[in-house]
Design a protein around this motif. Structure first.
Motif, PDB file in Angstrom:
ATOM      1  N   ASP A 223     -30.048-111.108 -37.718  1.00 40.92           N
ATOM      2  CA  ASP A 223     -30.679-110.218 -36.731  1.00 40.92           C
ATOM      3  C   ASP A 223     -29.928-108.890 -36.663  1.00 40.92           C
ATOM      4  O   ASP A 223     -29.643-108.371 -35.585  1.00 40.92           O
TER       5      ASP A 223
ATOM      6  N   TYR B 282     -27.373-119.679 -31.743  1.00 43.17           N
ATOM      7  CA  TYR B 282     -28.119-118.420 -31.747  1.00 43.17           C
ATOM      8  C   TYR B 282     -28.955-118.303 -30.475  1.00 43.17           C
ATOM      9  O   TYR B 282     -28.948-117.259 -29.798  1.00 43.17           O
ATOM     10  N   GLN B 283     -29.678-119.365 -30.143  1.00 43.76           N
ATOM     11  CA  GLN B 283     -30.547-119.328 -28.965  1.00 43.76           C
ATOM     12  C   GLN B 283     -29.747-119.202 -27.673  1.00 43.76           C
ATOM     13  O   GLN B 283     -30.162-118.491 -26.750  1.00 43.76           O
ATOM     14  N   GLU B 284     -28.605-119.886 -27.603  1.00 41.90           N
ATOM     15  CA  GLU B 284     -27.771-119.822 -26.406  1.00 41.90           C
ATOM     16  C   GLU B 284     -27.211-118.421 -26.195  1.00 41.90           C
ATOM     17  O   GLU B 284     -27.087-117.946 -25.063  1.00 41.90           O
TER      18      GLU B 284
ATOM     19  N   LEU C 102     -28.619-115.616 -27.302  1.00 39.97           N
ATOM     20  CA  LEU C 102     -29.663-114.591 -27.345  1.00 39.97           C
ATOM     21  C   LEU C 102     -29.793-113.779 -26.057  1.00 39.97           C
ATOM     22  O   LEU C 102     -29.874-112.537 -26.126  1.00 39.97           O
TER      23      LEU C 102
ATOM     24  N   ILE D  38     -28.685-122.766 -35.080  1.00 39.91           N
ATOM     25  CA  ILE D  38     -29.859-122.295 -34.349  1.00 39.91           C
ATOM     26  C   ILE D  38     -29.646-122.417 -32.841  1.00 39.91           C
ATOM     27  O   ILE D  38     -29.991-121.516 -32.066  1.00 39.91           O
ATOM     28  N   ASN D  39     -29.051-123.530 -32.419  1.00 41.49           N
ATOM     29  CA  ASN D  39     -28.770-123.721 -30.992  1.00 41.49           C
ATOM     30  C   ASN D  39     -27.810-122.658 -30.471  1.00 41.49           C
ATOM     31  O   ASN D  39     -27.985-122.132 -29.369  1.00 41.49           O
TER      32      ASN D  39
ATOM     33  N   ILE E  87     -38.242-118.478 -34.402  1.00 42.43           N
ATOM     34  CA  ILE E  87     -37.940-118.815 -33.003  1.00 42.43           C
ATOM     35  C   ILE E  87     -37.687-117.582 -32.133  1.00 42.43           C
ATOM     36  O   ILE E  87     -37.624-117.704 -30.926  1.00 42.43           O
ATOM     37  N   ASP E  88     -37.527-116.413 -32.743  1.00 41.84           N
ATOM     38  CA  ASP E  88     -37.228-115.194 -31.996  1.00 41.84           C
ATOM     39  C   ASP E  88     -38.234-114.109 -32.366  1.00 41.84           C
ATOM     40  O   ASP E  88     -38.200-113.565 -33.467  1.00 41.84           O
TER      41      ASP E  88
ATOM     42  N   TYR F 172     -36.816-110.829 -33.610  1.00 42.28           N
ATOM     43  CA  TYR F 172     -35.820-110.944 -34.686  1.00 42.28           C
ATOM     44  C   TYR F 172     -35.999-109.848 -35.735  1.00 42.28           C
ATOM     45  O   TYR F 172     -37.113-109.535 -36.157  1.00 42.28           O
TER      46      TYR F 172
ATOM     47  N   LEU G 214     -34.787-118.465 -38.154  1.00 48.28           N
ATOM     48  CA  LEU G 214     -34.502-117.713 -36.928  1.00 48.28           C
ATOM     49  C   LEU G 214     -35.637-116.746 -36.596  1.00 48.28           C
ATOM     50  O   LEU G 214     -35.922-116.491 -35.427  1.00 48.28           O
TER      51      LEU G 214
END
Length: 217
Positions: free
Chosen positions: A88, A201-203, A205, A198-199, A50-51, A54, A47
């Motif tokens: 996070d 988490y991204q959705e 965010l 992960i998906n 990708i962030d 974070y 994570l």
């Protein structure tokens, strides 16, 4: 990772929810906890890639206590029926939460009944650009995964300082700003489960960033 060992432990724990049983099975508990922490560490690293914003949250910092707080909830069992952990987890912000339970799991995030000062900051942000939050909440993929805001207690009337006909009055009446996705624990057996987390988490965010900007700016 297979969570079979963790699930079996939780099942036995719920059959024998006592300190005596936990003491007798302390070695098993540490084994499943350490395995879970190792997995949390691996997801923490992924994570963070990708962030850009974070907040590094190693497994030992992210994992929640398995003991219920009997001081405030004396009628609850001694131990929880799940392993919970946050990612996070910057202090005083909305983190991303994963709960591994016997029959169900949860992806969640946001702020649960924040203190009045924090709640006021969120409402001020909604007053300023609530259309941005509406856009996030109404995004098709977001709504498909998380639905609406978590249904919790709400004000009957407009909060103090806001007009009753405010264009975002429905949002302003909320006392909790959180979303969650509940799913069967069997889903964790799938080979792509880590990618699914992960998906999620991204959705979530943009929603979490909106809240965190509101309470930190």
């Amino acid at each position: 990772m297979s969570f079979k060992n963790q699930i079996e432990f939780l099942k036995e724990l719920q059959k024998n929810n006592t300190k005596e049983w936990m003491d007798a099975n302390r070695k098993w508990y540490h084994q499943v906890r350490d395995e879970y922490i190792d997995w949390l560490n691996s997801m923490n690293r992924r994570l963070s890639v990708i962030d850009d914003e974070y907040y590094d949250t190693p497994g030992k910092k992210g994992i929640n206590r398995i003991n219920n707080n009997l001081m405030f909830h004396p009628n609850k069992p001694v131990y929880k029926d799940h392993f919970g952990a946050g990612f996070d987890k910057k202090p005083k912000t909305a983190d991303f939460y994963f709960e591994l339970g016997i029959d169900r799991c949860v992806f969640a995030g946001g702020l649960w009944r924040p203190e009045s000062k924090v709640l006021r900051s969120i409402r001020d942000a909604i007053d300023y650009d609530g259309e941005e939050l509406e856009k996030i909440l109404n995004k098709k993929t977001f709504k498909s995964r998380f639905g609406n805001l978590y249904e919790d207690v709400k004000l009957t009337n407009a909060p103090k300082g806001f007009a009753k006909d405010h264009q975002h009055i429905a949002l302003l009446k909320n006392k909790t700003f959180a979303v969650f996705q509940e799913f069967d624990t069997k889903e964790t057996n799938k080979s792509n489960f880590d990618e699914e987390l992960i998906n999620a988490y991204q959705e979530m965010l943009p929603f979490r960033r909106y809240l965190n900007k509101a309470i930190t700016v």
